[in-house]
Scaffold this motif. Structure first.
Motif, PDB file in Angstrom:
ATOM      1  N   UNK A   1       0.839  -1.198   0.000  1.00 63.31           N
ATOM      2  CA  UNK A   1       0.000   0.000   0.000  1.00 63.31           C
ATOM      3  C   UNK A   1       0.878   1.253   0.000  1.00 63.31           C
ATOM      4  N   UNK A   2       1.909   1.244   0.826  1.00 61.29           N
ATOM      5  CA  UNK A   2       2.799   2.400   0.912  1.00 61.29           C
ATOM      6  C   UNK A   2       3.551   2.639  -0.394  1.00 61.29           C
ATOM      7  N   UNK A   3       3.817   1.569  -1.133  1.00 61.66           N
ATOM      8  CA  UNK A   3       4.588   1.685  -2.374  1.00 61.66           C
ATOM      9  C   UNK A   3       3.728   2.062  -3.578  1.00 61.66           C
ATOM     10  N   UNK A   4       2.393   2.036  -3.437  1.00 61.80           N
ATOM     11  CA  UNK A   4       1.507   2.322  -4.569  1.00 61.80           C
ATOM     12  C   UNK A   4       1.551   3.804  -4.928  1.00 61.80           C
ATOM     13  N   UNK A   5       1.401   4.144  -6.217  1.00 58.91           N
ATOM     14  CA  UNK A   5       1.339   5.555  -6.618  1.00 58.91           C
ATOM     15  C   UNK A   5       0.247   6.291  -5.850  1.00 58.91           C
ATOM     16  N   UNK A   6       0.534   7.514  -5.436  1.00 54.93           N
ATOM     17  CA  UNK A   6      -0.375   8.255  -4.559  1.00 54.93           C
ATOM     18  C   UNK A   6      -1.733   8.480  -5.196  1.00 54.93           C
ATOM     19  N   UNK A   7      -1.771   8.589  -6.536  1.00 57.22           N
ATOM     20  CA  UNK A   7      -3.034   8.900  -7.203  1.00 57.22           C
ATOM     21  C   UNK A   7      -3.880   7.661  -7.492  1.00 57.22           C
TER      22      UNK A   7
END
Length: 203
Positions: free
Chosen positions: A103-109
């Motif tokens: 989750x932390x590594x996913x693109x913010x958008x």
């Protein structure tokens, strides 16, 4: 667009159609973090989950090739509530840690949907902004399990009864998807849900 990504959980009982809903959301651009897939990866040879299982339940949980003997483990934990609780206590923290890292590594958008079969059973619902629950009639689920998984009706019913009830899942749902009218209707429900999630994020 909101600066903070909403936490979106997806759950549903065995053979409810949850995996189909996850696939439909992925087609629309969601990143799916699949708890079951993480479990399988952790249980591969060399994985932290497999090591924990062997330490807890012994080498009888391994095949001669050193793989997890899923049939042996399943027979053990579905017949013994204490063994199932012990297994969950070993595996769930490992899964949550890996899911959090993804989750932390996913693109913010990007909208991320965490596909968690035991979301309700493990008390995780309060951690989510959205809880999508997929349900299907009992007879439909039993038929699917007999047809697709080769289970007897008794085995299928036992698996269903080992999970949360429809009422328990519905009680924490922010979105209830009823999978009882075929794929076109299911797609329509997911399309409406996706539109609402996007609008909520942008609002």
């Amino acid at each position: 667009m909101s600066s903070q990504r909403p936490r979106i959980g997806l759950t549903g009982g065995i053979a409810s159609g949850k995996s189909t809903v996850a696939s439909l959301l992925a087609e629309r651009g969601a990143l799916i973090i699949d708890a079951d897939r993480i479990v399988r990866e952790l249980q591969e040879p060399g994985g932290a989950g497999l090591a924990a299982i062997v330490e807890a339940f012994g080498p009888a949980m391994l095949t001669p090739e050193g793989q997890l003997d899923r049939a042996a483990l399943g027979a053990l934990v579905f017949a013994d509530d204490q063994a199932r609780e012990r297994l969950n206590g070993l595996i769930h923290p490992l899964v949550r840690a890996e899911a959090a890292a993804r989750l932390a590594a996913a693109p913010a958008e990007q909208l991320v949907v965490e596909d968690i079969p035991l979301l309700v059973e493990t008390g995780q619902a309060p951690s989510f902004d959205e809880v999508i629950v997929v349900q299907a009639p009992l007879e439909v689920r039993l038929s699917r399990m007999e047809r697709d998984r080769g289970m007897s009706r008794e085995q299928a019913l036992g698996r269903i009864q080992a999970q949360a009830s429809d009422e328990e899942r519905a009680a924490v749902a922010t979105q209830l998807i009823i999978n009882d009218a075929g794929l076109p209707e299911l797609e329509a429900q997911v399309r409406a849900l996706w539109g609402r999630l996007l609008a909520s994020r942008e609002g």
